[in-house]
Design an enzyme around this catalytic site. Structure first.
Site, PDB file in Angstrom:
ATOM      1  CG  HIS A   1     -54.163   6.167  11.360  1.00 29.79           C
ATOM      2  ND1 HIS A   1     -53.194   5.097  11.526  1.00 29.79           N
ATOM      3  CD2 HIS A   1     -54.213   5.232   9.873  1.00 29.79           C
ATOM      4  CE1 HIS A   1     -52.913   4.285  10.913  1.00 29.79           C
ATOM      5  NE2 HIS A   1     -52.654   3.846   9.841  1.00 29.79           N
TER       6      HIS A   1
ATOM      7  CD  GLU B   1     -75.151  14.057  -8.841  1.00 29.55           C
ATOM      8  OE1 GLU B   1     -76.129  15.768 -10.240  1.00 29.55           O
ATOM      9  OE2 GLU B   1     -73.725  14.438  -9.166  1.00 29.55           O
TER      10      GLU B   1
ATOM     11  CE  LYS C   1     -74.613  23.744 -12.701  1.00 28.19           C
ATOM     12  NZ  LYS C   1     -75.356  22.425 -14.016  1.00 28.19           N
TER      13      LYS C   1
END
Length: 329
Positions: A232, A216, A322
């Site tokens: 792993h 951001e 948005k």
């Protein structure tokens, strides 16, 4: 970097520098929150910068189950014995509003943390307890206001012993000098690189915070992962490495001894393929280590944005998304 500071249209640097005073103010904001019935689990509802505080609380609290929900819906197991913090800095986060409404139906004990918007109006109309925090900053710069009221509310609920000493030590640690030098050194190492942040599970919320701040503030791709799980799987990605990366290890003396050994060995192995910075997190207690690490990450990503000649505050893609999503009823 004197001239480049003009790129900071919303004075983000001031908000970053005010973290110690923000903590002092925010810690008092939950004093009047009352939990007057038994609670056996804690849920934080939020998105983006508003949810990060929940991640930190989940790391910090060990005596009660803590779950962070980033979604429109909530699990079926939420009930009357669930303490729910509905956190939305703007108060208009549609996922949080949706989940808040579901939590109301389940008769959970709810505390709203917001600076305004629709969530504030809903909470006022429904007589939900509210922590009203300051406006006029980016949500990601309000992490202290989202986190510390929860801490004091949990003290009131007798779910947490007094944090006065830890909070005071955290504030004092953040007032020390030297953080900007660390941040500016780090920004140069990450310039034109893709940052990868590694930590223990104890600090995975902070590694993720760094990742999102790179996204951001500096508007670059970044990744985070935690030990021991990354040993792993993710470690194998360095065998046939494609791209230009810089790996940051967040290390603490609070980490399990075997985790510390894993970090040292993993760092040695991946130095064969890419550049690495090992950052030893300092602090008198866990809380101070969490927030000094946050502070260094915030400064690093801020200065990296200026190095790229980017304004760190605007999040244009998020705002465009948005707008295209349209209103949420």
């Amino acid at each position: 970097m004197g001239k480049e500071i003009n790129l900071d249209s919303q004075d983000m640097k001031k908000a970053i520098d005010q973290l110690p005073s923000q903590i002092a103010e925010a810690y008092k904001m939950g004093d009047y929150i009352r939990v007057d019935k038994p609670v056996d689990k804690i849920v934080i509802i939020g998105m983006g910068g508003s949810a990060i505080a929940g991640d930190i609380l989940q790391s910090y609290i060990a005596n009660v189950p803590v779950t962070v929900i980033r979604d429109y819906n909530i699990p079926d197991w939420i009930d009357e014995k669930t303490l729910v913090f509905a956190s939305s800095y703007s108060g208009n986060t549609e996922e949080t509003i949706s989940a808040y409404r579901e939590a109301r139906k389940k008769k959970a004990l709810i505390v709203v943390i917001t600076s305004g918007g629709r969530l504030l109006k809903l909470a006022q109309d429904e007589k939900t307890q509210i922590v009203l925090i300051p406006k006029f900053m980016q949500p990601r710069n309000a992490v202290a206001y989202m986190f510390f009221p929860m801490l004091s509310a949990l003290e009131n609920a007798k779910l947490l012993k007094s944090q006065d000493t830890a909070v005071r030590q955290t504030i004092n640690a953040l007032k020390k000098e030297g953080y900007e030098k660390i941040a500016k050194d780090l920004l140069e190492k990450n310039y034109n690189k893709i940052p990868i942040i590694y930590s223990s599970n104890k600090f995975s919320s902070i590694a993720y915070r760094w990742k999102t701040q790179f996204n951001e503030n500096a508007k670059v791709m970044a990744f985070s992962h935690a030990f021991p799980e990354l040993d792993h799987n993710a470690i194998m990605g360095f065998e046939h490495l494609i791209g230009h990366f810089h790996v940051i290890f967040l290390k603490s003396d609070l980490d399990h001894k075997r985790i510390q050994k894993r970090m040292d060995i993993t760092e040695k192995l991946i130095r064969r393929k890419t550049t690495v910075t090992s950052l030893n997190i300092k602090g008198e207690n866990y809380l101070s280590q969490l927030f000094t690490a946050i502070h260094i990450g915030d400064l690093t990503t801020y200065f990296l944005a200026l190095r790229y000649r980017i304004d760190p505050s605007p999040v244009d893609y998020i705002e465009e998304l948005k707008k295209e999503m349209g209103p949420y009823l």
